[in-house]
Design an enzyme around this catalytic site. Structure first.
Site, PDB file in Angstrom:
ATOM      1  N   LYS A  98       0.991  -1.071   0.093  1.00 27.25           N
ATOM      2  CA  LYS A  98      -0.092  -0.030  -0.019  1.00 27.25           C
ATOM      3  C   LYS A  98       0.822   1.192  -0.056  1.00 27.25           C
ATOM      4  O   LYS A  98       2.082   1.170   0.411  1.00 27.25           O
ATOM      5  CB  LYS A  98      -1.091   0.096   1.213  1.00 27.25           C
ATOM      6  CG  LYS A  98      -0.550  -0.320   2.530  1.00 27.25           C
ATOM      7  CD  LYS A  98       0.715   0.743   3.070  1.00 27.25           C
ATOM      8  CE  LYS A  98       0.665   1.735   3.556  1.00 27.25           C
ATOM      9  NZ  LYS A  98       1.994   2.398   3.991  1.00 27.25           N
ATOM     10  N   TYR A 104      -4.434   4.165   6.115  1.00 30.70           N
ATOM     11  CA  TYR A 104      -5.128   3.079   7.087  1.00 30.70           C
ATOM     12  C   TYR A 104      -6.379   3.671   7.604  1.00 30.70           C
ATOM     13  O   TYR A 104      -7.265   2.722   7.742  1.00 30.70           O
ATOM     14  CB  TYR A 104      -4.214   2.967   8.317  1.00 30.70           C
ATOM     15  CG  TYR A 104      -2.934   2.061   7.928  1.00 30.70           C
ATOM     16  CD1 TYR A 104      -3.138   0.820   8.002  1.00 30.70           C
ATOM     17  CD2 TYR A 104      -1.738   2.711   7.627  1.00 30.70           C
ATOM     18  CE1 TYR A 104      -1.864  -0.073   7.525  1.00 30.70           C
ATOM     19  CE2 TYR A 104      -0.545   1.993   7.236  1.00 30.70           C
ATOM     20  CZ  TYR A 104      -0.758   0.790   7.412  1.00 30.70           C
ATOM     21  OH  TYR A 104       0.364  -0.144   7.078  1.00 30.70           O
TER      22      TYR A 104
HETATM   23  P1  NAD Z   1      12.321   1.340   2.541  1.00 30.27           P
HETATM   24  O1  NAD Z   1      13.020   2.994   2.222  1.00 30.27           O
HETATM   25  O2  NAD Z   1      12.794   1.052   3.625  1.00 30.27           O
HETATM   26  O3  NAD Z   1      12.915   0.446   1.531  1.00 30.27           O
HETATM   27  C1  NAD Z   1      12.352   0.495   0.165  1.00 30.27           C
HETATM   28  C2  NAD Z   1      13.313  -0.175  -0.829  1.00 30.27           C
HETATM   29  O4  NAD Z   1      12.970   0.015  -2.126  1.00 30.27           O
HETATM   30  C3  NAD Z   1      14.903   0.045  -0.642  1.00 30.27           C
HETATM   31  O5  NAD Z   1      15.455  -1.191  -0.561  1.00 30.27           O
HETATM   32  C4  NAD Z   1      15.380   0.734  -1.762  1.00 30.27           C
HETATM   33  O6  NAD Z   1      16.554   0.328  -2.077  1.00 30.27           O
HETATM   34  C5  NAD Z   1      14.337   0.077  -2.812  1.00 30.27           C
HETATM   35  N1  NAD Z   1      14.213   0.896  -3.926  1.00 30.27           N
HETATM   36  C6  NAD Z   1      14.299   0.518  -5.239  1.00 30.27           C
HETATM   37  N2  NAD Z   1      14.252   1.571  -6.265  1.00 30.27           N
HETATM   38  C7  NAD Z   1      14.462   2.624  -5.389  1.00 30.27           C
HETATM   39  C8  NAD Z   1      14.136   4.146  -5.656  1.00 30.27           C
HETATM   40  N3  NAD Z   1      14.331   4.464  -7.033  1.00 30.27           N
HETATM   41  N4  NAD Z   1      14.289   4.870  -4.779  1.00 30.27           N
HETATM   42  C9  NAD Z   1      14.573   4.643  -3.437  1.00 30.27           C
HETATM   43  N5  NAD Z   1      14.318   3.158  -3.023  1.00 30.27           N
HETATM   44  C10 NAD Z   1      14.177   2.357  -4.028  1.00 30.27           C
HETATM   45  O7  NAD Z   1      10.865   1.632   2.441  1.00 30.27           O
HETATM   46  P2  NAD Z   1       9.775   0.707   3.019  1.00 30.27           P
HETATM   47  O8  NAD Z   1       9.259   1.199   4.524  1.00 30.27           O
HETATM   48  O9  NAD Z   1      10.139  -0.586   3.087  1.00 30.27           O
HETATM   49  O10 NAD Z   1       8.470   1.241   2.107  1.00 30.27           O
HETATM   50  C11 NAD Z   1       8.352   0.286   0.934  1.00 30.27           C
HETATM   51  C12 NAD Z   1       7.043   0.086   0.651  1.00 30.27           C
HETATM   52  O11 NAD Z   1       6.263  -0.615   1.754  1.00 30.27           O
HETATM   53  C13 NAD Z   1       6.123   1.423   0.624  1.00 30.27           C
HETATM   54  O12 NAD Z   1       5.291   1.474  -0.455  1.00 30.27           O
HETATM   55  C14 NAD Z   1       5.380   1.282   1.959  1.00 30.27           C
HETATM   56  O13 NAD Z   1       4.147   2.133   1.768  1.00 30.27           O
HETATM   57  C15 NAD Z   1       5.141  -0.056   2.146  1.00 30.27           C
HETATM   58  N6  NAD Z   1       5.140  -0.499   3.695  1.00 30.27           N
HETATM   59  C16 NAD Z   1       3.991  -0.993   3.864  1.00 30.27           C
HETATM   60  C17 NAD Z   1       3.905  -1.345   5.418  1.00 30.27           C
HETATM   61  C18 NAD Z   1       2.736  -2.275   6.038  1.00 30.27           C
HETATM   62  O14 NAD Z   1       2.645  -2.471   6.839  1.00 30.27           O
HETATM   63  N7  NAD Z   1       1.981  -2.836   5.160  1.00 30.27           N
HETATM   64  C19 NAD Z   1       4.789  -0.891   6.246  1.00 30.27           C
HETATM   65  C20 NAD Z   1       5.996  -0.130   5.797  1.00 30.27           C
HETATM   66  C21 NAD Z   1       5.844   0.068   4.507  1.00 30.27           C
END
Ligand code: NAD
Length: 363
Positions: free
Chosen positions: A129, A214
């Site tokens: 999401k 949410y």
């Molecule tokens: P994060 O920044 O920790 O991780 C993102 C990942 O994407 C990194 O490993 C990064 O290297 C990679 N990536 C690939 N291409 C990229 C680019 N062009 N720029 C930046 N990063 C790039 O983020 P996250 O917290 O893991 O969030 C990722 C997704 O998961 C988001 O859509 C977020 O909304 C979702 N999320 C959902 C929940 C949940 O509870 N369902 C919780 C956290 C995050």
């Protein structure tokens, strides 16, 4: 996928009339959903870890732009070289018969491209999401998955959470009476000003895309209806940190056909905001925390909710394996249309912030 279906079909014919070979034939129950995680960041890491306790879903591959992360995941989870991809070559996953599904856990703006490419490679897709940046993108993704004949699911882990599901059950069975009101408070104080969540190009917005979703999604499954209008007001106290197009705080209201109303807050600038309250003519339910990683806590007018906590991502992935492999139906749906409905509401909330007007939605 097809060969498995054909095999089951043939086996069903060949075993017809043999009563002890029921639908509980162990071979089928044991077959896992073999998943490749795309995006090995904070949340991808959490999902990978949680999948180690899954009964039905199995982490078998990774897609990442960082070779050192791939190597670390290979060592930790015993992932073979042939199941590792980067963002340039991952379309080749099409040839890989050891991977059933791709779980897209990259920044929001990349979901559209990543989901469509995974679908074109013939893989089922689970997408984090918000499913996309807006409803137009969301519709493209739903269409692409339909055309490729693969399933599209959204990582709505709360749709499998036991206390949440108990409230949904009580509401469906009329235990709260006619639903009158929902309140959803979703927010936290965001840190590092340089993270992608505060970059409009990668996040698509601000708090509403990330955490306010949410309250939107919660309003829909708690009230049990789709909103028919929204109004919204934006407040910005720190324009340096929250640049144009990146919302800091939005209050929004939604109205439902039944007359029920919802009042919600989405923010990146306050802590202690993770609360749902549902009020009906005969009773109420509250959850606080309501959507964090748990344990979720809550009560209703008849007493505390006592369903045990289970790691959300473990349950989600096992349930999604059942949906993808066996055609199970989730109690609260998690398919692409659910993701799309939230995006339609997000579009309407941003429009209401801009125009100051009440915005109508299709019920
Ligand atoms: P994060 O920044 O920790 O991780 C993102 C990942 O994407 C990194 O490993 C990064 O290297 C990679 N990536 C690939 N291409 C990229 C680019 N062009 N720029 C930046 N990063 C790039 O983020 P996250 O917290 O893991 O969030 C990722 C997704 O998961 C988001 O859509 C977020 O909304 C979702 N999320 C959902 C929940 C949940 O509870 N369902 C919780 C956290 C995050």
């Amino acid at each position: 996928m097809h060969s498995r279906r054909e095999f089951i079909h043939r086996l069903a014919i060949s075993t017809a009339g043999i009563p002890f070979l029921s639908s509980k034939f162990p071979f089928f129950d044991d077959r896992p959903l073999r998943v490749a995680i795309m995006g090995l960041g904070g949340y991808g890491t959490r999902v990978g870890e949680a999948m180690q306790s899954c009964r039905r879903a199995k982490l078998v591959g990774v897609i990442s732009g960082t070779p050192s992360k791939i190597k670390a995941w290979q060592e930790k989870y015993n992932i073979p070289d042939k199941n590792c991809y980067n963002y340039e070559n991952f379309d080749n996953i099409k040839e890989n018969t050891d991977i059933d599904a791709v779980y897209v856990i990259t920044p929001n703006a990349l979901h559209h491209d990543h989901v469509i490419r995974a679908a074109k490679a013939g893989k089922h897709v689970i997408c984090e999401k918000p499913m996309a940046l807006n409803a137009k993108e969301g519709q493209d993704m739903v269409n692409a998955c339909r055309e490729a004949n693969v399933k599209l699911l959204v990582g709505y882990r709360m749709h499998f959470e036991p206390k949440t599901l108990e409230i949904v059950r009580m509401r469906k069975e009329g235990e709260f009476g006619k639903i009158l009101f929902f309140q959803g408070l979703s927010g936290f104080k965001i840190g590092d000003p340089n993270q992608w969540r505060l970059d409009k190009d990668l996040a698509g917005g601000g708090s509403l895309m990330d955490i306010g979703i949410y309250a939107i999604n919660g309003a829909r499954y708690m009230v049990g209806e789709e909103p028919v209008w929204v109004t919204a007001q934006e407040t910005k106290t720190d324009p340096q940190k929250f640049k144009d197009g990146v919302d800091e705080t939005i209050q929004f209201q939604m109205g439902f056909q039944s007359g029920a109303v919802a009042s919600c807050l989405s923010t990146y600038n306050m802590n202690n905001l993770d609360r749902f309250f549902l009020n009906g003519e005969k009773g109420f339910a509250e959850l606080q925390p309501s959507t964090g990683y748990g344990p979720i806590e809550g009560k209703t007018h008849i007493g505390p909710l006592t369903q045990p906590h289970k790691t959300h991502q473990t349950v989600q992935m096992d349930e999604m394996a059942g949906i993808i492999l066996d055609g199970h139906k989730a109690i609260v749906p998690v398919d692409g249309m659910e993701g799309l409905k939230d995006l339609q509401i997000i579009d309407a909330i941003y429009e209401a912030c801009r125009s100051g007007q009440k915005v109508s939605l299709q019920a």
